[in-house]
Structure formats: C-alpha cells, structure tokens
Enzyme design. Structure first.
Site, mmCIF file in Angstrom:
data_model
loop_
_atom_site.group_PDB
_atom_site.id
_atom_site.type_symbol
_atom_site.label_atom_id
_atom_site.label_comp_id
_atom_site.label_asym_id
_atom_site.label_seq_id
_atom_site.Cartn_x
_atom_site.Cartn_y
_atom_site.Cartn_z
ATOM 1 N N CYS A 2 58.526 41.387 68.689
ATOM 2 C CA CYS A 2 58.945 40.237 69.483
ATOM 3 C C CYS A 2 58.425 40.343 70.919
ATOM 4 O O CYS A 2 58.283 41.435 71.454
ATOM 5 C CB CYS A 2 60.465 40.170 69.546
ATOM 6 S SG CYS A 2 61.220 40.009 67.936
ATOM 7 N N ARG A 27 51.052 40.605 70.158
ATOM 8 C CA ARG A 27 52.033 41.564 69.657
ATOM 9 C C ARG A 27 52.396 41.284 68.198
ATOM 10 O O ARG A 27 53.010 42.122 67.541
ATOM 11 C CB ARG A 27 53.302 41.500 70.521
ATOM 12 C CG ARG A 27 53.084 41.992 71.934
ATOM 13 C CD ARG A 27 54.216 41.588 72.836
ATOM 14 N NE ARG A 27 55.475 42.227 72.510
ATOM 15 C CZ ARG A 27 55.871 43.407 72.967
ATOM 16 N NH1 ARG A 27 55.085 44.088 73.773
ATOM 17 N NH2 ARG A 27 57.036 43.909 72.644
ATOM 18 N N TRP A 74 59.116 38.379 65.755
ATOM 19 C CA TRP A 74 58.546 39.103 64.622
ATOM 20 C C TRP A 74 59.739 39.483 63.765
ATOM 21 O O TRP A 74 60.557 40.325 64.154
ATOM 22 C CB TRP A 74 57.806 40.336 65.111
ATOM 23 C CG TRP A 74 57.053 41.090 64.068
ATOM 24 C CD1 TRP A 74 55.840 40.769 63.526
ATOM 25 C CD2 TRP A 74 57.443 42.326 63.450
ATOM 26 N NE1 TRP A 74 55.464 41.715 62.611
ATOM 27 C CE2 TRP A 74 56.421 42.685 62.551
ATOM 28 C CE3 TRP A 74 58.543 43.171 63.576
ATOM 29 C CZ2 TRP A 74 56.476 43.830 61.779
ATOM 30 C CZ3 TRP A 74 58.598 44.316 62.804
ATOM 31 C CH2 TRP A 74 57.571 44.639 61.918
ATOM 32 N N ASN A 100 64.425 41.410 71.861
ATOM 33 C CA ASN A 100 63.449 42.239 71.159
ATOM 34 C C ASN A 100 64.160 43.534 70.793
ATOM 35 O O ASN A 100 64.755 44.163 71.662
ATOM 36 C CB ASN A 100 62.251 42.520 72.083
ATOM 37 C CG ASN A 100 61.271 43.518 71.498
ATOM 38 O OD1 ASN A 100 61.251 43.760 70.301
ATOM 39 N ND2 ASN A 100 60.441 44.105 72.352
ATOM 40 N N GLY A 101 64.129 43.912 69.509
ATOM 41 C CA GLY A 101 64.779 45.159 69.109
ATOM 42 C C GLY A 101 65.736 44.919 67.969
ATOM 43 O O GLY A 101 65.627 43.926 67.243
ATOM 44 N N GLU A 486 41.061 56.703 59.304
ATOM 45 C CA GLU A 486 41.097 55.641 60.317
ATOM 46 C C GLU A 486 40.281 54.426 59.851
ATOM 47 O O GLU A 486 40.706 53.276 60.011
ATOM 48 C CB GLU A 486 40.577 56.186 61.658
ATOM 49 C CG GLU A 486 40.396 55.188 62.770
ATOM 50 C CD GLU A 486 41.667 54.431 63.154
ATOM 51 O OE1 GLU A 486 42.750 54.747 62.660
ATOM 52 O OE2 GLU A 486 41.547 53.475 63.945
ATOM 53 N N LYS A 490 41.777 50.744 59.330
ATOM 54 C CA LYS A 490 41.230 49.581 60.051
ATOM 55 C C LYS A 490 40.854 48.496 59.052
ATOM 56 O O LYS A 490 41.162 47.330 59.244
ATOM 57 C CB LYS A 490 39.963 49.998 60.781
ATOM 58 C CG LYS A 490 39.836 50.335 62.202
ATOM 59 C CD LYS A 490 40.611 49.841 63.308
ATOM 60 C CE LYS A 490 42.077 50.034 63.258
ATOM 61 N NZ LYS A 490 42.631 50.971 64.187
ATOM 62 N N GLU A 493 43.961 46.819 57.316
ATOM 63 C CA GLU A 493 44.873 46.035 58.154
ATOM 64 C C GLU A 493 44.287 44.716 58.612
ATOM 65 O O GLU A 493 45.024 43.755 58.805
ATOM 66 C CB GLU A 493 45.411 46.851 59.343
ATOM 67 C CG GLU A 493 44.438 47.139 60.447
ATOM 68 C CD GLU A 493 45.103 47.843 61.638
ATOM 69 O OE1 GLU A 493 44.474 48.764 62.188
ATOM 70 O OE2 GLU A 493 46.226 47.487 62.017
ATOM 71 N N HIS A 509 41.047 65.178 42.293
ATOM 72 C CA HIS A 509 42.397 65.549 41.862
ATOM 73 C C HIS A 509 43.239 64.323 41.532
ATOM 74 O O HIS A 509 44.465 64.389 41.598
ATOM 75 C CB HIS A 509 43.066 66.421 42.929
ATOM 76 C CG HIS A 509 42.330 67.706 43.161
ATOM 77 N ND1 HIS A 509 42.296 68.720 42.224
ATOM 78 C CD2 HIS A 509 41.540 68.119 44.185
ATOM 79 C CE1 HIS A 509 41.542 69.712 42.681
ATOM 80 N NE2 HIS A 509 41.061 69.363 43.872
ATOM 81 N N LYS A 608 51.890 44.544 67.365
ATOM 82 C CA LYS A 608 51.111 45.444 68.203
ATOM 83 C C LYS A 608 51.915 46.667 68.613
ATOM 84 O O LYS A 608 51.478 47.786 68.509
ATOM 85 C CB LYS A 608 50.628 44.683 69.445
ATOM 86 C CG LYS A 608 49.795 45.525 70.411
ATOM 87 C CD LYS A 608 48.479 45.939 69.785
ATOM 88 C CE LYS A 608 47.636 46.834 70.654
ATOM 89 N NZ LYS A 608 46.597 47.526 69.869
HETATM 90 C C1 F6R Z 1 46.432 50.392 63.827
HETATM 91 C C2 F6R Z 1 47.368 50.461 64.934
HETATM 92 C C3 F6R Z 1 48.669 51.146 64.702
HETATM 93 C C4 F6R Z 1 49.104 51.926 65.958
HETATM 94 C C5 F6R Z 1 50.514 52.499 65.750
HETATM 95 C C6 F6R Z 1 50.957 53.353 66.922
HETATM 96 O O1 F6R Z 1 45.233 49.794 64.208
HETATM 97 O O2 F6R Z 1 47.116 49.977 65.996
HETATM 98 O O3 F6R Z 1 48.620 51.969 63.584
HETATM 99 O O4 F6R Z 1 48.183 52.940 66.185
HETATM 100 O O5 F6R Z 1 51.421 51.462 65.562
HETATM 101 O O6 F6R Z 1 50.988 52.616 68.094
HETATM 102 P P1 F6R Z 1 50.961 53.306 69.518
HETATM 103 O O7 F6R Z 1 49.669 54.000 69.672
HETATM 104 O O8 F6R Z 1 51.166 52.181 70.483
HETATM 105 O O9 F6R Z 1 52.105 54.285 69.535
#
Ligand code: F6R
Length: 613
Positions: A2, A27, A74, A100-101, A486, A490, A493, A509, A608
């Site tokens: 949010c 976000r 959100w 938010n929360g 990673e 990427k 997502e 395995h 985000k």
């Molecule tokens: C993926 C992504 C998330 C963040 C994760 C941690 O592209 O952005 O997996 O890496 O939510 O977020 P931070 O780094 O803000 O603690």
C-alpha cells in the site's frame, strides 16, 4: 505494498494527491482512493484498479479542498474492490483513514466494536482503525489516534483526516511500514516513500516506530502513542535528500526497469566512490566496525529476501573462500522463526534495497536480541534497516521504482565486495594477490557493464524466442549459481513464464525429469574453477534435447561448439562476473516480458516494498 499520501497547505490538494499517488504506483496496488476537505465539504472517492480509473470517477466540480489524503491498496484482508479500497470512513462519515500494514488483532477489535454499535462496510482489517478513532474522539483527533493505537497489535502506518479539524492530518507509525513527512514552505506533505515527495520538497522527516505526527500547513508536532510525552523537537532529525525529482521519472525509457538497468554503471561508480581507494584499501565510515571486531568475528549470517537474498549467496561464496569465515545465509521469513543459534562474536548482515522489508527487519532484531553485531547493506538512508543496524554500507543506486530489482541488486553486490575488501585488510588470509586483482578490476566494472548494455540485439532475439516457451531453466555452479537463481526470479516475476534456477550439478537429482526437446536452459559458465564440470552438466541437458543457451565470457570457445545459442559478457575477474551475468539475465527477462507485453514495472500480485510478513 500500500502507498499513502497526504497534503495540507493552501493549494488545491487533489492534483497534488493524484500526482503523488501516481509516483507511488510502482509499489504495486489494486485499488486507489482519496479524501479532501474544505469548509466542511468532505469529498471521498475510491476505485478498484489503477489511479487512472479513480481519476475518471472523481467529480471535479465538488472535489475541492486544501487538505487531503490518498491511498493505493495492495490487498491483504479482503479482495481488491471499491468497497475494500481506502480511505475508510467511520460511522458518521466524518473521519477518513488510510493504512499500510496489518492489524493483527482486527477480529477481536471488530467483534468488540460491532457489539458497541459500530457498522462495518468492508472486509478489511483497516476499518477497525477508523472506528477506534471514532470511538475515542472527543474533539482532538491526535488524542483519538493515540488512544486507538494503544488497542492495536500489528505493524502499520496511517494517516487520518477529521472533517471537524480540517487544518490538519494526523500520521502515525507502529513498527515497520515507512512513513515520511515532507516539509515545505507553508505546506506539509506525507508519503510512504521519498520519491513521491521530491517534486515538493527535499526536506524530509522519517517517522519512527510509535510516533504520532500532527501535521498542519506551518507545523509538525511529534508525539508518541505509547508514552505520554511532550511534543518532540523533530528538526534535528530532518534530512535533506539530494535526489533530483527526475529520478522518479522514466527519462525516455519505455519502462522504469529498462531505465534502471541502464543506470547500473552509475550505481557501480557511485557505490564505489570514496570507499575504494587507489591502493585497494577501503574507507567506509558508516560501517562502524573496529579492526579488533573484524579479527574476532567467528561466523557471519547474511539475511535478506528475494533478489537481495541472492546477493547474500554471492557473499557466502566470497567470504568463505577468501576469509575462511563460516557464513550462513537465510531468507528473512525463515530466520526469524527457526530459533537461530547465534553465538558470541557473530555478525548478522542484512541486505535490503528498501530497508523496509518486514522479515529482514525482524531478522535483524533477532540478531540484536542474541547480542550479535548487526550490519546492513541498504539503499535507503533513514530506512528502518539503516536505523536498526550498528553499521551500514549504503548502496547509492538512487530510488528504484520498477518492482523487479535490478540496479539495487548490482549495488548490493558492490556493497558485498566493499565489505569483503574492508574485512580482508584486518584478517589474515591466503588470497592477497587475487583480492588485489579484484580490487584493481573494480573501477573498470562500470565501463564493462556499459559495454554490455550497448549491444542488446542478441539477448533480445533469444528473449523473443524464450517468450514462446512454457518454461525455462537457469543453471550455474559456484558464483554462477546465485545469478542462475536471480535470472530465474527476474524472468518469472515479470514474464510469468514458469522458471527454475538450479545449481547445475543438482539437475540430475530430480529436475532433469522436466527437460524436454526445445525447453530453454540458460547455462551460466563464467567461473573457470568449475568450467569443465559445468560443461558436463550442459551435456546432460543436451542429451535431453533441451535448448541450451550459454552465458559465458567473451572469447569462450568451448561453449560456441557445444551450445545452441550463446550470450556473452565482457571478461573480468571471475569474482566480479556475477555483476555482468546479472545484467545479462536482467536484459533477458526484460526483453522476454516486453515481447509478451507484460506490465513490466508493476507485475501482477507483486509489491515493491514488502512491509508485511
Ligand atoms: C525481486 C525483488 C524482490 C526484493 C525483495 C526484498 O525483483 O525485487 O525479491 O528483492 O522483496 O526487498 P528489499 O531488498 O527491499 O528488502
């Protein structure tokens, strides 16, 4: 997660609120709403969907006011819908609240409030908050918020507007979700994140856990809902942010993600600047670790979530190889609940872009309770992670707007290299020459990333073909493994293609059963010490007639003969290859998602900054 915005001043609040909401959309959200007030005219509107849909619903002939608040939601409690969107109103319709929360004890509070005669309209946990404020209101909204929060368990940031006190907003923060007050001239602002404020002011106050702020156009009064305290002098903690407002704009790129991928040479240079000295030594004043502490450390635990967790895995390889310090790596959501054993002379190192990730913060607190030294690598000055840590390496990536983390990850890797070099100065180790070579290569790294970014034709072509496949695999060994994970994260997502990242030796395995003719397998092979072993794993993939795509250093000949397609990265020190490989897998994911016309900057279901558990 949010997003919250608020404004109080002399201007029309609505356009300011809408602009700030648009700046927070990165976000991740599913609905939006606003409330403005002026001379007793209280206007509230909300919509399921994007801010644009909210804008279409607003009746501009009556939506007038010089104070207001807004929200992007959100969904956590209750599906995305207009009814569940914020602001929520009390029974009398005089109080508007955005949140938010999470309110953890919302069920018991709701039962109690309903028994007392309050009528609920939504499925959200948030609505209990506005009814609590209503319950305690006796002509002073700040006091009502303080009393309401004393009943609440959870983590939250809220902003409240009362129709009868329309010269002010009341903002409050409990535990993790961030809330920032922007200090203007004759006007004040509030928002969940700094980029939303930069058009209006660069002077910000980051609210602390437990604080309640009464914000009028000329003043901000900080109190605490847990103790009866005199209003705090907040000026001492005001920060001046030097990010220009344009950092929160796309700057000609079709997506923030592509812009941020292209900003990585700057991230590398900025994060190294002043910290890596010409002789390979380091100067990191914010780190606050003494040489004797470095000599004494027995074990390190790196904690993080998602992409940042992959930076921790790179750290594990390097710290164990070079410093021979045992390193464990954990995701924040597991570490906090598995009763971790942390002995004396151990460090907990948190890595987080936002500095507000709830699970990472909880892991730091766990470390602190067990008397570990707690360090952090984070991108946001003044964030919860930065404030909780004993010492910090700030990654200077600037604000990252796209949900998928790119430049922040590269900044985190640079932070890991800096910490490694710093510690190596004070601990005996057998890798002086290698480390010197790596330190010598670091200043060239930004240029190498730049070169990689200049030719995207190959990666674009392969990405376009992967976009037609139902699944994809990324494999690698040693320092390539975290980047395989990673790359897979990427891709899934932002393109929504089923994707898995694996240690190449693990495929046989179990996962090998999934390989079929034509399924793409990105084979990372940048590490000379496991190169031959990696090529054996590639043979296993080829035997299943899968589509092999090598990701190898320029000039590599083995892969040219073996693999169906090859992506290259400039040659560098193998310990720095993760940076270049990371950029290449980011581009692969980006171009694939672009070919599929996905919502790249705001992928479905994702947020985000994950400020809830
Ligand atoms: C993926 C992504 C998330 C963040 C994760 C941690 O592209 O952005 O997996 O890496 O939510 O977020 P931070 O780094 O803000 O603690």
């Amino acid at each position: 997660m949010c997003g919250i915005v608020g404004y109080v001043g002399d201007e029309e609040a609505l356009p300011i609120l809408l602009q700030k909401l648009n700046l927070l959309t990165y976000r991740g959200y599913d609905s939006a709403g606003i409330a403005v007030s002026h001379n007793g005219n209280f206007y509230v509107e909300k919509a399921q969907g994007k801010v644009g849909q909210l804008e279409q619903l607003i009746d501009y002939s009556i939506a007038s006011g010089v104070v207001g608040l807004g929200h992007t939601r959100w969904a956590t409690h209750g599906e995305p819908s207009r009814l569940n969107a914020h602001p929520h109103l009390d029974c009398s319709g005089r109080i508007a609240l955005v949140h938010n929360g999470i309110v953890e004890n919302f069920l018991s509070l709701r039962t109690q409030l309903e028994a007392e005669g309050h009528t609920f309209r939504s499925e959200t946990d948030t609505e209990v908050l506005v009814h609590l404020v209503e319950k305690y209101y006796d002509g002073n909204v700040t006091k009502a918020v303080q009393l309401a929060l004393q009943q609440v368990e959870g983590a939250l940031a809220i902003v409240v507007l009362h129709k009868d006190e329309e010269d002010r907003l009341v903002a409050a923060k409990m535990d993790t979700p961030p809330l920032i007050i922007g200090l203007g001239r004759g006007e004040n602002h509030v928002a969940s994140d700094i980029p939303a404020l930069l058009h209006y002011t660069n002077k910000v106050y980051v609210m602390e856990d437990g604080e309640v702020a009464t914000i009028t156009k000329n003043d901000v009064l900080i109190t605490n809902f847990r103790e009866a305290v005199q209003p705090r002098i907040y000026e001492r903690r005001v920060m001046v942010i030097d990010w220009p407002p344009e950092v929160a704009q796309k700057g000609g790129y079709p997506h923030y993600m592509l812009k941020e991928i292209h900003e990585q040479p700057d991230t590398i240079e900025d994060t190294l600047r002043g910290r890596l000295l010409e002789d390979g030594h380091t100067d990191i004043p914010d780190l606050h670790v003494l040489p004797e502490e470095i000599r004494a450390v027995q074990r390190m635990t790196f904690v993080a979530c998602g992409t940042a967790y992959h930076a921790c895995l790179v750290a594990k390889h390097l710290f164990e190889t070079v410093l021979r310090i045992p390193v464990q790596v954990d995701v924040g959501s597991e570490f906090r609940y598995r009763q971790p054993i942390i002995g004396p002379d151990e460090w907990v190192v948190a890595i987080s872009q936002s500095g507000e990730t709830a699970d990472t913060i909880a892991s730091m607190r766990e470390g602190r309770e067990q008397h570990a030294k707690v360090l952090a690598i984070t991108n946001v000055v003044g964030s919860s992670v930065a404030r909780l840590a004993d010492g910090v390496i700030f990654t200077r990536a600037g604000p990252e707007i796209a949900v998928a983390s790119t430049k922040a990850f590269v900044g985190q890797l640079i932070g890991v290299y800096l910490l490694l070099l710093h510690m190596a100065q004070f601990r005996p180790h057998a890798h002086a020459d290698e480390l010197q070579a790596m330190a010598g290569e670091l200043p060239r790294l930004a240029g190498l990333v730049q070169r990689l970014l200049e030719d995207q034709a190959g990666v674009q072509d392969i990405a376009g073909r992967i976009a037609q496949q139902p699944a994809c695999f990324f494999i690698g060994r040693n320092l390539d493994e975290p980047i395989a994970l990673e790359g897979s994260l990427k891709l899934k997502e932002i393109s929504y293609i089923q994707s898995q990242g694996y240690a190449a030796g693990e495929l046989k395995h179990g996962t090998l059963a999934l390989l079929e003719e034509g399924i793409p397998v990105i084979c990372l092979a940048t590490q000379p010490n496991v190169y031959d072993k990696m090529l054996s794993n590639v043979q296993e993939v080829m035997a299943r007639r899968a589509w092999t795509i090598g990701l190898v250093p320029e000039g590599d000949t083995g892969s040219q003969h073996l693999m169906d397609d090859v992506l290259t990265v400039p040659r560098t020190h193998p310990w720095l290859s993760p940076v270049l490989a990371a950029v290449q897998v980011q581009l692969l994911a980006y171009h694939c998602a672009n070919a599929l016309e996905r919502d790249i900057d705001q992928p479905r279901n994702l947020a985000k900054s994950v400020t809830v558990e």
